[in-house]
Scaffold this motif. Structure first.
Motif, short mmCIF file in Angstrom:
data_model
loop_
_atom_site.label_atom_id
_atom_site.label_comp_id
_atom_site.label_asym_id
_atom_site.label_seq_id
_atom_site.Cartn_x
_atom_site.Cartn_y
_atom_site.Cartn_z
N LEU A 1 57.50 19.59 41.22
CA LEU A 1 56.91 19.23 40.11
C LEU A 1 57.68 18.48 38.90
N LEU B 1 50.85 24.09 43.05
CA LEU B 1 50.65 22.78 42.78
C LEU B 1 49.46 22.05 42.09
N ASP C 1 49.11 23.38 38.66
CA ASP C 1 50.22 22.65 37.65
C ASP C 1 49.53 21.21 37.07
N ILE C 2 49.33 20.56 38.12
CA ILE C 2 48.58 19.22 38.01
C ILE C 2 47.28 18.93 37.11
#
Length: 258
Positions: free
Chosen positions: A207, A234, A237-238
């Protein structure tokens, strides 16, 4: 895992999930499986050519890239992967993916960084993989309690049936594929990921590189090429911190049985 119509027939698939943000970036999470058929890796190599940047997973120095067709790095994990690949008649990822491509960007820890994190946590590779196994067992228990878990492919009866099969190699490949498809979503809780260096700390490394890459004006289409177990963290978070939204998903056949 998708079972076929006949006994010992099916396919193991991995996903490419696409996301977009308001700045015009298209970001794909490309779930990797480290042993698969050569055609699968060729499909990925062709796909990666369409990307402005490919952020890849590999615990190595940034300038130490595997060369396709050469022997994989000598480590206990790669030895196990190569041995399993030979037994199942599939190929090893590091020998087929073109890591020398100009758009490939290292997005993982170096061996020194990994060692430093593990030392700070008083971890060894044995304790880390023991924690991984215990976490997976705990996750499976939670899923079973919620009625969301399917039984393991490796039972006494299934192993005996595989041993008695006309093509034992195909039968065991089927069992391994079925088990991988069953366990791919077990390690998905944030607190479990963060407790495991092999997942949480490496996600943070990816990240950090993603944040840097998104600042490059020439990069509009990019991918994160990481192991499937990393993808839930992931994605959180995105979609949360970075504001990406899902726009699509495709499946690729990693193993075809037979």
């Amino acid at each position: 895992f998708v079972a076929g119509d006949q006994q010992w027939q099916g396919k193991l698939q991995t996903a490419i999930v696409s996301y977009a943000d308001d700045a015009g970036h298209q970001l794909d999470l490309v779930a990797a499986i480290h042993i698969a058929e050569p055609d699968y890796y060729q499909t990925l190599n062709e796909y990666f050519q369409s990307q402005d940047a490919v952020l890849y997973e590999l615990v190595a120095e940034p300038d130490n890239r595997p060369t396709p067709g050469t022997t994989a790095p000598d480590s206990p994990l790669s030895f196990i992967q190569r041995t399993l690949a030979g037994f199942l008649d599939v190929s090893f990822q590091l020998q087929h993916i073109n890591y020398l491509s100009d758009n490939f960007i290292h997005a993982d820890l170096s061996p020194t960084e990994l060692d430093a994190i593990m030392t700070a946590k008083n971890e060894t590779f044995f304790s880390m993989f023991l924690s991984l196994a215990m976490t997976e067992m705990a996750s499976e228990q939670v899923a079973r309690t919620a009625g969301e878990s399917s039984p393991s492919a490796f039972t006494y009866l299934s192993l005996m049936n595989a041993m008695a099969a006309d093509d034992r190699g195909q039968a065991f490949k089927y069992l391994f594929a079925s088990e991988l498809g069953r366990t791919d979503s077990l390690l998905s809780q944030p607190e479990m990921e963060q407790s495991l260096t092999i997942l949480g700390d490496r996600n943070q490394a990816a990240l950090r590189v993603l944040d840097q890459t998104l600042q490059r004006s020439a990069v509009k289409r990019l991918s994160i090429f990481y192991g499937a177990a990393h993808m839930p963290g992931l994605e959180r978070d995105i979609m949360g911190r970075l504001g990406f939204r899902r726009t699509g998903q495709i499946w690729l056949d990693a193993w075809q049985i037979p």
